[in-house]
Design a protein around this motif. Structure first.
Motif, PDB file in Angstrom:
ATOM      1  N   GLU A   1       0.840  -1.194   0.000  1.00  0.00           N
ATOM      2  CA  GLU A   1       0.000   0.000   0.000  1.00  0.00           C
ATOM      3  C   GLU A   1       0.874   1.242   0.000  1.00  0.00           C
TER       4      GLU A   1
ATOM      5  N   ILE B   1      -4.313  10.406   1.256  1.00  0.00           N
ATOM      6  CA  ILE B   1      -4.880   9.703   0.113  1.00  0.00           C
ATOM      7  C   ILE B   1      -4.119   8.416  -0.148  1.00  0.00           C
ATOM      8  N   LYS B   2      -4.889   7.368  -0.442  1.00  0.00           N
ATOM      9  CA  LYS B   2      -4.247   6.101  -0.789  1.00  0.00           C
ATOM     10  C   LYS B   2      -4.079   6.085  -2.297  1.00  0.00           C
ATOM     11  N   LEU B   3      -2.890   5.781  -2.749  1.00  0.00           N
ATOM     12  CA  LEU B   3      -2.657   5.828  -4.179  1.00  0.00           C
ATOM     13  C   LEU B   3      -3.292   4.648  -4.893  1.00  0.00           C
ATOM     14  N   PRO B   4      -4.170   4.929  -5.851  1.00  0.00           N
ATOM     15  CA  PRO B   4      -4.842   3.855  -6.565  1.00  0.00           C
ATOM     16  C   PRO B   4      -3.951   3.283  -7.674  1.00  0.00           C
ATOM     17  N   PRO B   5      -4.308   2.108  -8.186  1.00  0.00           N
ATOM     18  CA  PRO B   5      -3.488   1.472  -9.228  1.00  0.00           C
ATOM     19  C   PRO B   5      -3.224   2.383 -10.424  1.00  0.00           C
ATOM     20  N   SER B   6      -4.193   3.251 -10.756  1.00  0.00           N
ATOM     21  CA  SER B   6      -3.991   4.065 -11.943  1.00  0.00           C
ATOM     22  C   SER B   6      -2.834   5.034 -11.777  1.00  0.00           C
ATOM     23  N   MET B   7      -2.461   5.309 -10.556  1.00  0.00           N
ATOM     24  CA  MET B   7      -1.341   6.229 -10.361  1.00  0.00           C
ATOM     25  C   MET B   7      -0.012   5.520 -10.364  1.00  0.00           C
ATOM     26  N   MET B   8      -0.033   4.186 -10.271  1.00  0.00           N
ATOM     27  CA  MET B   8       1.206   3.445 -10.107  1.00  0.00           C
ATOM     28  C   MET B   8       2.153   3.598 -11.282  1.00  0.00           C
TER      29      MET B   8
END
Lengths: 254, 473, 474
Positions: free
Chosen positions: A95, A107-114
């Motif tokens: 995470e 904010i938790k970084l979502p997969p789209s930001m990875m």
């Protein structure tokens, strides 16, 4: 002969596996592990770094402090420039969180930001998360010896394991024999095309260890783009526990 | 020559019926051709213009790299004097600045990638006019409860309202359309229903630091007016862009795809957010028409006003080549239809001419027998045809004028799903005719050609004429 | 008796009759063709939408429609399954996992929708398994693990659609009679890997002249195409807490439908594999797709299922692909206007020609009256002649039109150049004209009606002419 003794001596100090003591040659995997552990093999670490993003038309430097614990915990605090200062990033396992004081939000970084560049650099958030391991996710093989900047290096070919969760096909690393410094790494896709080059330089001794204090990342498709990472300060094995890497601490750390 | 003309003229009036019938065939030909073409061009243009004017604009000034890479880094400086200069160019209707990019929107635990379009609230009225898309009515559980309790509408009508639970509308017309009540019910109950499903909404002030959120995005993020949305992403030159924005209004975009992910804010607010002071990503220029000449001239003029090589003007078809291809394809099918029409009207003319020759076989025979040179006869007949053609053409063109005028000002109104979709976008769901233009004369030219082609037949017939047989009748 | 006289009259003046007949015939052929093309397009779009994208009926969790979260699965799955199985109208149905994901390769990344399916069952409902491109590997199967099926468009975006000129390709081109000059130029590009069609085209443009490109460009591009089958794609999804989970899949095949929009985001893997990814052994179902034996039953089936669907929403293809439904309606309106105009023009043409004919036959008609034929009979006779002419033309037109459409219906008409534009919105660049029996019937009726109406005036005129002028020898 002298080199080999030196290596064994270092290994003794590090408390590495006994088998290495008695082998004449280090296995390719061991070499890679050694190099990898230079920056984080220890239990924990603290560093102050400056990252410069270089583009054909502009350039930007971000300074930050980072704390790490093993492979699973990391906390980074941006200290400069002023607009970004105070932002923190927290990694716990797989995470990743981000805290921004100006909007007071976690904010938790979502997969789209990875897949985006971290802070606009050529390092992706994925790189930062470092889910993969250069040691366990590849099969290693020494394919030669070359000199880089007058330092003798092992040339190691790393082929991605079938089930490893990495996009690369293979990497080639030039690891300095003496200090196990990665002086050059080339990352290839499965078809053998070079995608990215990493260059280590400016060798210094920090907190008792010899490391490359400058690492440069160059994407192959756009060679005028670079990301330069400079290590200003580094401390190994700082007293920090898991509780340090918490959401509350993200907001408090200085 | 003059003598032949006189003979021809007299021939025409000698047999009025024949003259009328023949020139009538030309008349109808021109009339149908012109009217059909006018309709095709008119409706087609209407659709395209609507589309272009709402989406890409006729021309856009952009950073030279923006089209291939629509990143905020590829923005350029907003220059007031240049914008004024462009507005002053002949045939320019409006110049609208935009700053567009992508970012992440977050509220509570929901995070989603969204498109941000920053506008000038005043100028944008001339382009996409977001104010007209503000949600004015929404059918919620609550609204239905209150309607039920108020007891002002009968159950079946209430059921119809219930069927549309969750829907939002930016106009009362749309509400009426979807509820599909009978005319009587409409009159009685719509005003009541509207009262209960009305929602307050807001727009952006000129320097507002708030945002408008598209309807479906708003329900995903679970926000309404007064709530805040966090936006975060990459700004100019890689800086991190983060900010909290209060929601000022909710808009409904007809396309569900866009409705899922649109945020609108003012340009100053976006410039601050992305750390892109003074920059915009495009200037949308609308013109009076999309003829090649207008577009090319305007493009050249604008290009000459641009300060450096970093910015360039792009036409709508360069910006949207796929749309362009679609239009070409459609236009071709329109031409095919026109071709078919031409074919039929040609036979109309030809049939008439054929009969005319048949009927006058004896007359021709006699003339040649008494000594008229075939060549002379041919000339006379040619003049007759030309005159007939001319009469038919002129009358046909004149007759088409009132029709075109009428349907230009009072076009046919479309109905059904197609119409409501168009309305959603703020377009008139009509099929107008086109104003007079080159096509008008082209049709006349084509029909004239047909007359010429049809004339070949009688001329050949005369050429092959054998007097004896002709005299036999 | 009038009938046979009228018939003989028609054939007596071949030229005149032929003009009208040919006009009607050709007019109808072109009309049939044009309508056939448009209809073919619309039907193809409908067909593709149903067999590649939305099926006839779909069921989703009500909330899922607004907000595609992983935990919003179809409720009461067992009950729904039982109901579906009990319906006689269905021809097949499947369950699917549907998750939004990021797809990564070393060169590019893009957002996708990943479908977890049962490959064998899917064949009952969609035709994607038939849409594998040449040289594009193969469809998913239940055995090989870690496989992912992507589209040609996705491959392009992820830079897995590459171009490379090798010795064997040059050899192959030589066999196809490509001139040596071209091949030598090609050597310059040998063994260079191009990761997008655009890059390859640019490289070709640098080496070759416009003419050479026009002639051989397509062939070279075709041969140099190299889909990177078996390459890795890293998929990242969110688990229930929003934590990213990653896994590697290998491309097993490349498919292509006529709808680039759909293609671009849709990738397919084995449902079981996807389940392993988000943990737990339970395969989540986000979507149920149902195929019927007859499209007209869609509303009926929706109604039946809605009764027991509870928190789920049941939607027909019309709601799932409203643009297709709109197209259908639009087409009908188009028909009427189009046919209307054609008929009108035709009518005027016929009237004119017949009027002229009457003028020509004044004497003949006068004779007929003199020998005792009464007005009404003459009126009928003229009318019948007109009708015969039109009908003969119509029959010929419909017959020939039908043959042409059948022939083209098999080979298709290829619209080169606009291909890309069409495929972006789901229309094929190759269309198969089709005309329904309804249309033929409709046209025939229209034509007969037109014939009757257009015959009235000439017939009346004929009556007015005689007997006063008839016996004059004009």
């Amino acid at each position: 002969m002298k080199n080999r003794c030196l290596i064994i001596f270092i290994l003794l100090i590090q408390g590495a596996g006994m088998s290495a003591l008695f082998s004449q040659d280090l296995s390719a995997t061991d070499i890679v592990r050694k190099a990898d552990e230079k920056f984080n093999g220890e239990k924990s670490g603290y560093s102050v770094m400056a990252m410069t993003i270089i583009r054909p038309e502009w350039q930007r430097t971000i300074e930050f402090k980072s704390w790490t614990l093993g492979r699973d915990y990391a906390l980074a605090l941006i200290t400069a420039p002023a607009k970004e200062a105070g932002q923190t990033f927290l990694k716990r396992g797989s995470e990743m969180w981000s805290w921004n004081p100006s909007i007071n939000r976690l904010i938790k970084l979502p997969p789209s930001m990875m897949s985006q560049g971290w802070m606009g650099s050529d390092y992706t958030n994925d790189d930062i998360l470092r889910e993969s391991s250069v040691v366990t996710d590849y099969i290693h093989e020494i394919v030669g010896e070359e000199d880089i900047n007058d330092r003798e290096c092992y040339k190691i070919k790393m082929t991605a394991r079938e089930n490893a969760s990495i996009v690369w096909g293979k990497q080639i690393r030039w690891i300095d024999k003496k200090e196990f410094l990665v002086l050059r790494a080339e990352l290839y896709d499965e078809d053998g095309s070079l995608v990215r080059t990493e260059i280590g330089s400016d060798i210094k001794i920090m907190d008792g260890r010899t490391i490359t204090s400058k690492i440069e990342l160059v994407p192959e498709e756009e060679p005028e783009n670079k990301t330069l990472l400079e290590i200003r300060e580094i401390k190994f094995n700082i007293p920090v526990g898991e509780s340090y890497f918490s959401q509350q601490n993200m907001k408090r750390v200085r | 020559m003059k003598e032949e003309f006189k003979i021809a003229w007299r021939n025409l009036w000698r047999n009025r019926r024949r003259t009328i019938i023949t020139s009538a065939s030309v008349f109808f030909a021109v009339f149908f051709a012109v009217v059909m073409r006018s309709y095709q061009l008119g409706s087609y243009d209407h659709m395209i213009n609507n589309f272009i004017e709402s989406f890409t604009g006729y021309l856009q000034v952009q950073h030279i790299k923006y089209m291939d890479n629509p990143l905020i880094d590829n923005s350029f400086d907003y220059n007031n004097s240049i914008v004024s200069a462009i507005s002053g160019i002949d045939k320019v209707v409006s110049v609208t600045p935009h700053l567009e990019s992508f970012t992440l929107a977050s509220s509570g635990t929901q995070t989603k990638g969204v498109a941000v379009i920053a506008i000038d609230p005043v100028k944008e009225k001339n382009f996409s006019d977001p104010e007209s898309k503000l949600v004015k009515y929404r059918i919620t559980d609550e609204a239905i409860e209150r309607l039920k309790n108020a007891g002002v509408i009968p159950d079946e009508v209430l059921n119809k309202v219930k069927q549309n639970l969750g829907r939002s509308y930016s106009s009362s017309a749309r509400v009426e359309l979807e509820l599909a009540l009978t005319d009587k019910d409409k009159e009685l109950f719509i005003p009541e229903i509207l009262k209960y499903i009305e929602v307050s909404n807001g727009f952006l002030a000129n320097d507002d630091d708030g945002i408008l959120v598209s309807d479906r995005l708003a329900s995903y993020l679970k926000v309404t007016i007064g709530d805040s949305v966090i936006l975060m992403g990459q700004g100019y030159h890689g800086t991190s862009a983060t900010g909290i924005f209060p929601v000022r209004g909710i808009i409904k975009i007809p396309s569900p795809d866009i409705d899922n992910r649109l945020i609108i804010m003012t340009i100053p607010a976006a410039q601050k957010f992305y750390d892109a002071e003074g920059k915009i990503t495009s200037l949308v220029v609308n013109l009076t028409d999309k003829s090649n000449r207008t577009i090319k001239t305007a493009k050249a003029r604008i290009n000459s006003l641009l300060p450096d090589d970093n910015t360039i003007t792009k036409t709508w078809y360069e910006l949207n080549p796929i749309l362009y291809q679609q239009i070409q394809g459609d236009s071709q099918s329109g031409m095919a239809m026109l071709g078919l029409l031409y074919f039929i009207i040609f036979f109309g003319i030809f049939g008439t001419v054929l009969m005319m020759v048949s009927e006058r076989k004896r007359e021709f025979g006699v003339l040649v027998a008494i000594g008229m040179q075939k060549k002379k006869l041919k000339r006379i007949v040619t003049i007759e045809m030309i005159l007939l053609g001319a009469i038919g053409l002129v009358c046909g063109l004149l007759a088409s004028v009132p029709l075109i005028l009428y349907f230009y000002y009072y076009p046919v109104i479309l109905k059904g799903d197609l119409a409501s979709t168009m309305e959603d976008w703020g377009w008139d769901a009509v099929m107008p005719t086109a104003w007079f233009g080159p096509y008008f004369y082209w049709q006349a030219v084509i029909v004239a050609l047909m007359v010429v082609m049809a004339t070949i037949y009688p001329l050949r017939k005369i050429g092959k004429l054998k007097e004896i047989e002709a005299l036999k009748g | 008796m009038i009938w046979s006289i009228a018939w003989k009259n028609v054939w007596r003046n071949k030229k005149r009759s032929l003009v009208v007949i040919v006009a009607v015939t050709l007019g109808i052929i072109s009309g049939v063709l044009l309508v056939g093309i448009m209809d073919g397009w619309v039907k193809q779009r409908l067909n593709d939408a149903i067999y590649n994208e939305v099926s006839h009926v779909q069921i989703h969790n009500n909330e899922y429609i607004k907000n595609e979260e992983t935990n919003l699965t179809v409720r009461n799955l067992d009950e729904i399954a039982r109901s579906i199985n009990s319906l006689e109208e269905i021809s097949g149905w499947v369950k699917r996992t549907k998750i939004i994901a990021m797809a990564n390769t070393p060169w590019a990344n893009t957002g996708v929708i990943i479908y977890g399916v049962d490959p064998e069952k899917e064949k009952q409902v969609t035709e994607i398994y038939m849409k594998i491109v040449p040289g594009g590997g193969e469809y998913l199967n239940n055995q090989s693990p870690g496989n992912i099926l992507i589209s040609d468009k996705t491959a392009e975006v992820l830079k897995l659609k590459q171009y490379i000129v090798t010795d064997s390709i040059i050899e192959g081109l030589r066999k196809e009679k490509v001139p040596v000059t071209v091949l030598t130029k090609l050597e310059v590009l040998k063994d260079m890997r191009f990761r997008s069609p655009k890059e390859f085209r640019e490289a070709l443009r640098k080496e070759f002249s416009r003419k050479e490109l026009d002639r051989f460009g397509l062939l070279i591009t075709d041969k140099a195409l190299d889909y990177r089958i078996r390459n890795k794609i890293q998929i990242t999804i969110s688990d229930k807490e929003g934590t990213p989970i990653q896994a590697i899949f290998r491309v097993c095949g490349i498919y292509k439908t006529t709808n680039t929009g759909f293609d671009q985001v849709s990738v397919f893997v084995n449902a079981g594999e996807l389940a392993n990814l988000y943990g737990g052994n339970e395969i989540l179902t986000h979507e149920i797709a149902i195929l019927l034996s007859n499209i007209d039953n869609a509303d009926l089936v929706k109604e039946k299922l809605s009764r027991i669907s509870g928190d789920n929403s049941v939607r027909t293809w019309k709601e799932l692909a409203p643009d297709v439904a709109m197209m259908n309606d639009f087409m009908i309106m188009y028909y009427f206007i189009f046919i209307g105009i054609i008929m009108l023009a035709l009518a005027f043409g016929i009237i004119n020609t017949m009027l002229m004919a009457i003028l020509e036959r004044t004497k003949e008609l006068g004779m007929l009256m003199a020998i005792g034929m009464n007005r009404r009979r003459i009126f009928n006779m003229i009318m019948l002649e007109t009708i015969f002419l039109t009908v003969v033309g119509a029959v010929a037109g419909i017959f020939l039109g039908w043959i042409i459409v059948e022939a083209l219906g098999k080979t298709g008409i290829h619209f080169a150049g606009w291909g890309e534009g069409f495929e972006a919105i789901g229309f094929a660049a190759r269309v198969y004209p089709v005309v329904t029996p309804d249309f033929f019937v409709f046209t025939t009726i229209m034509v007969i009606a037109t014939a009757i109406i257009s015959s009235i005036w000439p017939a009346r005129k004929a009556l007015k002419l005689i007997p006063v002028e008839a016996l004059r020898t004009e």
